[in-house]
Design a protein around this motif. Structure first.
Motif: not given
Length: 287
Positions: A41-45, A99-105, A125-127, A149-153
C-alpha cells in the motif's frame, strides 16, 4: 474472468498533480515521492492533514472486523453492493471504482472475486493505517492484478478529477463534494447506511434504553440525482462470545456503551441480531 487492472488515477495529496508509479514509489511531476510499503500500500495522508497521531480505527477494531466479515456474516450486503456496482454498465465496459473508507477491504475483495468483467480498476482508501495494512495483506500476491490500497482521507481524496465510474461509501463518512469531483458524468455514488433496526438486539442489551428513531431525512446531495434504493434486511446468528465481542468491537457502540453495557454483552454466549441497512445509489449529474 474478471481482470483487476492497476489503478492509475492517483493524485499527489500535496498539489493534486498525477502520480506515476516507479515501482517502489509513486512520484508527481513536482518531485513529491511516496514510497510503497512492503505490504503493497501507499501512504497518501500528509501529516498536516491528520487530526491525531493514529487516526481512524484501531488495530483491535480492524482485526475484529476482519474476523467477523471473513466469517460471511455480512455476505448479503456484499452481494447487493457488488450487484449495484455493475448494474447498468455494459458488460464489455471497464469500470473504475473507489471504496472510500474501505476498512480491511472485504467489500472490494468480494467485488473483485464475484463478477466476470473484462476489467476492474479498484482502489480502497481508509484513514486508518491498520485497516489499509490488513487490506493489503489479504490481497493476492500479484500487485499488478489486485485492488490498490491507500492511506488517505475522504476530506481530500488523492484521486484525479473525473476519473471514476463508481464511488462506494459503506457505513462511512461521506464527503459529497469530493465524491462528485472524482466521478465522471453518469457515474454513481453507492452509499450503505444503517437502518432503524440495525443490530437492535445488541443495542437493547448494551444501552439502558434506545433513543427514538429519527425520520429518514436524507436529501440528495448537490451534483447528484437520486437513483435506486434497496433495503437489505436479514438475521445473523452469532455463536460464541467471540463473535458477539467482534461485532461490538467493530462498531461505534463499543465506545458509546457504558462499562455496564459492555459487560452485559461480554456475558453473552451467542446472539441473533437483525441486520437492517439501506443501499442508496446517486447518479452524478452532467454539469
Amino acid at each position: 474472468m474478471t481482470k483487476v487492472a492497476p489503478f492509475q488515477a492517483l493524485a499527489c495529496p500535496l498539489d493534486g498533480d498525477p502520480l506515476s508509479n516507479r515501482g517502489a514509489s509513486w512520484v508527481c511531476p513536482r518531485g513529491h515521492s511516496f514510497d510503497v510499503a512492503r505490504q503493497g500500500y501507499v501512504h497518501l495522508l500528509p501529516v498536516q492533514n491528520k487530526r491525531s497521531l493514529d487516526p481512524g480505527d484501531s488495530r483491535a477494531m480492524v482485526l475484529a472486523r476482519q474476523r467477523f466479515l471473513n466469517a460471511g456474516h455480512y455476505q448479503p450486503i456484499a452481494d447487493a453492493l457488488s450487484n449495484a456496482v455493475v448494474a447498468g454498465a455494459p458488460a464489455d465496459h471497464p469500470l473504475s471504482c473507489l471504496d472510500a473508507g474501505c476498512g480491511e477491504g472485504y467489500y472490494l475483495r468480494q467485488l473483485a472475486d464475484g463478477f466476470s468483467r473484462p476489467e476492474l480498476s479498484l482502489l480502497g482508501l481508509d484513514i486508518s493505517k491498520w485497516a489499509v495494512q490488513a487490506a493489503a495483506r489479504q490481497s493476492g500476491p500479484d500487485r499488478n492484478e489486485r485492488p490498490a490500497w491507500v492511506v488517505g482521507s475522504n476530506a481530500n481524496l488523492p484521486v484525479l478529477t473525473g476519473t471514476l465510474d463508481r464511488v462506494l461509501c459503506v457505513f462511512g463518512f461521506p464527503v459529497y463534494p469530493e465524491f462528485a469531483r472524482l466521478l465522471r458524468p453518469g457515474g454513481q455514488l453507492i452509499q450503505v447506511d444503517a437502518g432503524p433496526d440495525h443490530l437492535r438486539e445488541l443495542r437493547e442489551i448494551i444501552y439502558p434504553e434506545l433513543k427514538p428513531e429519527r425520520p429518514d431525512s436524507r436529501i440528495t446531495p448537490a451534483g447528484f440525482i437520486a437513483g435506486n434504493q434497496e433495503e437489505i434486511r436479514f438475521t445473523c446468528s452469532l455463536t460464541g462470545a467471540g463473535q458477539v465481542a467482534d461485532l461490538l468491537a467493530m462498531t461505534p457502540h463499543l465506545y458509546r456503551a457504558s462499562a455496564e453495557g459492555r459487560a452485559r454483552a461480554a456475558a453473552l454466549n451467542g446472539l441473533t441480531v437483525t441486520v437492517d441497512v439501506r443501499l442508496q445509489c446517486f447518479g452524478r449529474t452532467h454539469d
